[in-house]
Motif scaffolding. Structure first.
Motif, PDB file in Angstrom:
ATOM      1  N   CYS A  90       0.884  -1.467  -0.472  1.00 58.89           N
ATOM      2  CA  CYS A  90       0.073   0.311   0.373  1.00 58.89           C
ATOM      3  C   CYS A  90       0.856   0.756  -0.398  1.00 58.89           C
ATOM      4  N   CYS A 100      -4.009  -0.052  10.234  1.00 55.07           N
ATOM      5  CA  CYS A 100      -4.046  -0.576   9.072  1.00 55.07           C
ATOM      6  C   CYS A 100      -2.284  -0.883   8.996  1.00 55.07           C
ATOM      7  N   PRO A 131      -4.835  -2.031  -4.332  1.00 53.45           N
ATOM      8  CA  PRO A 131      -5.127  -2.237  -5.574  1.00 53.45           C
ATOM      9  C   PRO A 131      -5.153  -1.221  -6.677  1.00 53.45           C
ATOM     10  N   THR A 167     -12.223  -1.002  -3.967  1.00 50.24           N
ATOM     11  CA  THR A 167     -11.611  -0.180  -3.563  1.00 50.24           C
ATOM     12  C   THR A 167     -10.354   0.143  -3.002  1.00 50.24           C
ATOM     13  N   THR A 168     -10.741   1.230  -2.492  1.00 49.49           N
ATOM     14  CA  THR A 168      -9.298   2.424  -3.306  1.00 49.49           C
ATOM     15  C   THR A 168      -8.802   3.154  -1.801  1.00 49.49           C
ATOM     16  N   ASN A 169      -7.277   3.712  -1.718  1.00 47.73           N
ATOM     17  CA  ASN A 169      -7.232   4.940  -1.170  1.00 47.73           C
ATOM     18  C   ASN A 169      -7.599   5.819  -2.245  1.00 47.73           C
ATOM     19  N   ASN A 206     -15.898   5.317   3.476  1.00 49.61           N
ATOM     20  CA  ASN A 206     -15.356   4.707   4.235  1.00 49.61           C
ATOM     21  C   ASN A 206     -14.617   5.051   5.225  1.00 49.61           C
ATOM     22  N   VAL A 261     -13.369   4.714   9.163  1.00 42.87           N
ATOM     23  CA  VAL A 261     -13.437   4.228  10.286  1.00 42.87           C
ATOM     24  C   VAL A 261     -13.062   4.883  11.268  1.00 42.87           C
ATOM     25  N   ILE A 288     -16.996   2.823   9.685  1.00 44.62           N
ATOM     26  CA  ILE A 288     -17.243   1.609  10.533  1.00 44.62           C
ATOM     27  C   ILE A 288     -16.318   1.510  11.416  1.00 44.62           C
ATOM     28  N   GLU A 289     -17.007   0.499  12.129  1.00 41.31           N
ATOM     29  CA  GLU A 289     -16.248   1.028  13.639  1.00 41.31           C
ATOM     30  C   GLU A 289     -14.837  -0.063  13.336  1.00 41.31           C
ATOM     31  N   TYR A 290     -13.993  -0.006  13.571  1.00 39.94           N
ATOM     32  CA  TYR A 290     -12.926  -0.573  14.261  1.00 39.94           C
ATOM     33  C   TYR A 290     -12.607  -2.253  14.143  1.00 39.94           C
ATOM     34  N   MET A 326      -5.044  -7.018   7.495  1.00 36.60           N
ATOM     35  CA  MET A 326      -6.215  -6.837   7.166  1.00 36.60           C
ATOM     36  C   MET A 326      -5.556  -6.015   5.880  1.00 36.60           C
ATOM     37  N   GLY A 347      -8.136  -7.378   2.907  1.00 42.11           N
ATOM     38  CA  GLY A 347      -8.308  -6.894   2.000  1.00 42.11           C
ATOM     39  C   GLY A 347      -9.651  -6.238   2.295  1.00 42.11           C
ATOM     40  N   GLY A 348     -10.042  -6.302   3.763  1.00 45.52           N
ATOM     41  CA  GLY A 348     -11.555  -5.633   4.222  1.00 45.52           C
ATOM     42  C   GLY A 348     -12.252  -6.262   3.656  1.00 45.52           C
TER      43      GLY A 348
HETATM   44  N1  SAM Z   1      -6.651   0.411  -0.373  1.00 35.19           N
HETATM   45  C1  SAM Z   1      -8.024  -0.310  -0.067  1.00 35.19           C
HETATM   46  C2  SAM Z   1      -8.269   1.512   1.165  1.00 35.19           C
HETATM   47  O1  SAM Z   1      -7.825   2.198   1.831  1.00 35.19           O
HETATM   48  O2  SAM Z   1      -9.156   1.694   0.989  1.00 35.19           O
HETATM   49  C3  SAM Z   1      -8.338  -0.892   0.180  1.00 35.19           C
HETATM   50  C4  SAM Z   1      -7.786  -2.093   1.554  1.00 35.19           C
HETATM   51  S1  SAM Z   1      -7.691  -1.432   3.471  1.00 35.19           S
HETATM   52  C5  SAM Z   1      -7.636  -2.495   4.121  1.00 35.19           C
HETATM   53  C6  SAM Z   1     -10.158  -1.932   2.976  1.00 35.19           C
HETATM   54  C7  SAM Z   1     -10.902  -1.029   4.587  1.00 35.19           C
HETATM   55  O3  SAM Z   1     -10.519  -1.360   5.490  1.00 35.19           O
HETATM   56  C8  SAM Z   1     -10.609   0.552   4.267  1.00 35.19           C
HETATM   57  O4  SAM Z   1     -11.683   1.118   4.219  1.00 35.19           O
HETATM   58  C9  SAM Z   1      -9.879   0.804   5.398  1.00 35.19           C
HETATM   59  O5  SAM Z   1     -10.018   1.930   5.864  1.00 35.19           O
HETATM   60  C10 SAM Z   1     -10.682  -0.206   6.094  1.00 35.19           C
HETATM   61  N2  SAM Z   1      -9.838  -0.787   7.308  1.00 35.19           N
HETATM   62  C11 SAM Z   1      -8.393  -1.085   7.018  1.00 35.19           C
HETATM   63  N3  SAM Z   1      -8.231  -1.669   8.708  1.00 35.19           N
HETATM   64  C12 SAM Z   1      -9.423  -2.111   9.517  1.00 35.19           C
HETATM   65  C13 SAM Z   1      -9.808  -1.755  10.598  1.00 35.19           C
HETATM   66  N4  SAM Z   1      -8.921  -2.843  11.459  1.00 35.19           N
HETATM   67  N5  SAM Z   1     -11.123  -1.859  11.392  1.00 35.19           N
HETATM   68  C14 SAM Z   1     -11.642  -1.541  10.225  1.00 35.19           C
HETATM   69  N6  SAM Z   1     -11.737  -0.798   9.060  1.00 35.19           N
HETATM   70  C15 SAM Z   1     -10.598  -1.649   8.755  1.00 35.19           C
END
Ligand code: SAM
Length: 328
Positions: A24, A31, A73, A98-100, A161, A163, A190-192, A323, A327-328
């Motif tokens: 990433c 994460c 990705p 799903t992307t940042n 999304n 968190v 999203i709940e952690y 994660m 990939g979440g």
């Molecule tokens: N890099 C991409 C992104 O940031 O969307 C895709 C992968 S990322 C692991 C997918 C999602 O998981 C993101 O929305 C991220 O915020 C969320 N995520 C990562 N770690 C997490 C955690 N421990 N609890 C909840 N959501 C989490």
């Protein structure tokens, strides 16, 4: 009629999430906090050909919805050609990403041309300096421009999304929710989930949906949005007069395992039937030993057999899987 992936709790597993890399370009505190998570050697990561073969077999077994995720990705070389190939596989009805968002701005046309019509973008704050603190990179403006470009290009819906973490972004949850007043975006809180090596550091910052919701409701009443069968686990709402929606994904406080229709293929080729259970079935080794499509199908069925009725996060040790590889 082909066999369907139906488990012993009568759940039809028709949704495959595919992590194509554990790498990433961000290091989000919850994460992949800086330097803490080792990355997989390249040889351990499935090739695109291997992923396409697995997804193809899955589609023949009733998978119809595929999400490409990571790691990030869009950092993997060749991803746009790969997306196009996935979009062309027989049986695929819904392909998403799903992307940042860091690489969105410069690639939106390639993403659209590849066949992606809807995306999820992760964005936990609207403050550039805080963004830098959470992700380790100074990329807020790029991500926001990427979201605007995606919107202008007709990608819809765009789901954002968020968190929610106490002491990190709890004072901004209403501002994030207010985006849905101005834009047709779906803002999803999203709940952690305590996972992998980041878990110990962030666990006490967890915010559960009832608390998140109280922040959001300071903007006004939330009216439920009618759900359909293809909806994910988000509970959906709308603020009065809003163009977009608000969603809550309550993996911890109100888990949605009974409706879970997901399987996950990790970057290293493990088929995982529950995000929050470390039990997974190895696909990579048999694949690289020359197994047949029927063997791959048998592995799908084995993963389905092991899918737990519900996650046991409350009673188990933290999930070991990272994660970023799942990939979440
Ligand atoms: N890099 C991409 C992104 O940031 O969307 C895709 C992968 S990322 C692991 C997918 C999602 O998981 C993101 O929305 C991220 O915020 C969320 N995520 C990562 N770690 C997490 C955690 N421990 N609890 C909840 N959501 C989490």
């Amino acid at each position: 009629m082909t066999a369907q992936l139906i488990d012993k709790y009568h759940r039809n597993l028709n949704y495959l999430r595919v992590s194509i890399t554990d790498r990433c370009n961000l290091e989000c505190v919850y994460c992949r906090p800086g330097g803490l998570i080792p990355i997989l050697p390249h040889a351990e990561i499935l090739t695109y050909e291997e992923i396409l073969r697995i997804v193809g077999v899955g589609l023949g077994l009733g998978i119809s919805k595929v999400r490409i995720t990571g790691g990030e990705p869009l950092v993997r070389r060749g991803v746009f050609d790969f997306l196009q190939k996935v979009a062309q596989l027989e049986g695929i009805r819904d392909l998403s990403l799903t992307t940042n968002g860091v690489m969105l701005r410069d690639n939106i046309e390639r993403i659209r041309t590849a066949g992606i019509r809807r995306i999820n973008v992760s964005l936990d704050t609207l403050d550039p300096r805080r963004y830098h603190r959470i992700t380790g990179r100074n990329c807020f403006d790029r991500v926001w421009q990427g979201i605007e470009e995606a919107h202008a290009a007709g990608i819809s819906p765009i789901k954002i999304n968020v968190v929610a973490l106490r002491g990190v972004n709890d004072d901004e949850l209403t501002d994030m929710a207010a985006l849905s007043l101005k834009y047709p975006f779906h803002i999803r809180f999203i709940e952690y989930m305590p996972m992998g090596m980041a878990a110990r550091r962030e666990k006490e910052k967890t915010m559960l949906t009832p608390e998140i919701r109280r922040h959001v409701e300071t903007l006004g009443e939330l009216s439920p949005v009618h759900r359909d069968a293809s909806d994910g686990p988000a509970e959906r709402f709308r603020l009065e007069g809003a163009k977009g929606e608000i969603g809550f994904i309550s993996a911890i406080s109100q888990h949605f395992c009974r409706q879970c229709n997901r399987l996950r293929l990790t970057a290293s080729g493990q088929l995982r039937s529950c995000l929050l259970s470390d039990r997974q079935v190895d696909l990579k080794t048999p694949l690289r030993a020359g197994c047949s499509d029927d063997d791959i199908a048998a592995i799908f069925f084995e993963a389905v057999r092991h899918k737990p009725s519900a996650h046991r996060l409350a009673s188990q040790q933290n999930v070991k899987g990272q994660m970023s590889a799942i990939g979440g």
